[in-house]
Design a protein around this motif. Structure first.
Motif: not given
Length: 210
Positions: A170-199
């Motif tokens: 938890l103390k370690k920041p995300l690596t560039v590869a991990e951030r890229a993986t996250l963006q892939g998930y975000v893209y999938t979520f935006r395409e498939k699921y409903e946005v209900v707000g911000k955190l």
């Protein structure tokens, strides 16, 4: 089905009659003295009064039987599609949650799919909250990715982890590869699921590319 069965019987009867007439016509041709053809008939021994209506009935019957089967199948598919659409609409109604501008992490906890098997399932990813009820088999209780539900799953998604991080990780920041993986998930979520707000309180610097 009864109409098709009845028409099939008529079809067989007419076909049998034509076969008999054809046989008689063969005898007339082969043995002219065996039988006189009256009224005037064709070379095959079939009178026009029999040939024309029989041809029309047999041809039309074949088309009617084939067409009725197609219509029956189309009606079944239409009924199935209507039932599927109605079921999807009902599931969407049960899983609906009113969007709002901001969510705090504690508000996400009850919406992990465990309290209401038909209700909404909320996941926060990269500062955005999604209702992922359409992926209930994945994110609901017992699902392969159930750990992501009812929480901010940003780091777990980025690391593609299905178990909790330890304190050192938890103390370690995300690596560039991990951030890229996250963006892939975000893209999938935006395409498939409903946005209900911000955190609320999410810092985009934690996941932005350097």
């Amino acid at each position: 089905m009864m109409k098709n069965h009845l028409f099939y019987k008529v079809f067989v009867v007419l076909l049998t009659l034509m076969q008999r007439r054809l046989a008689e016509g063969f005898l007339v041709r082969s043995y002219p003295a065996a039988k006189e053809c009256s009224p005037p008939c064709t070379q095959m021994g079939l009178t026009p009064e029999v040939m024309i209506p029989a041809a029309i009935i047999l041809g039309g019957g074949a088309l009617w039987i084939s067409g009725s089967e197609d219509r029956a199948n189309q009606a079944k598919y239409k009924e199935w599609n209507a039932q599927s659409d109605a079921l999807t609409a009902e599931r969407a109604r049960l899983a609906y949650i009113e969007p709002k501008e901001e969510w705090i992490q504690e508000e996400l906890v009850p919406f992990d799919g465990g309290q209401d098997p038909d209700g909404p399932i909320l996941i926060a990813a990269n500062g955005v909250v999604y209702n992922v009820w359409k992926g209930r088999n994945f994110y609901g209780p017992g699902g392969e990715y159930a750990i992501f539900a009812g929480r901010d799953a940003t780091r777990l998604l980025a690391k593609f982890r299905t178990e909790e991080e330890d304190e050192e990780s938890l103390k370690k920041p995300l690596t560039v590869a991990e951030r890229a993986t996250l963006q892939g998930y975000v893209y999938t979520f935006r395409e498939k699921y409903e946005v209900v707000g911000k955190l609320k309180g999410f810092d985009p610097k934690d996941t932005a590319f350097m």
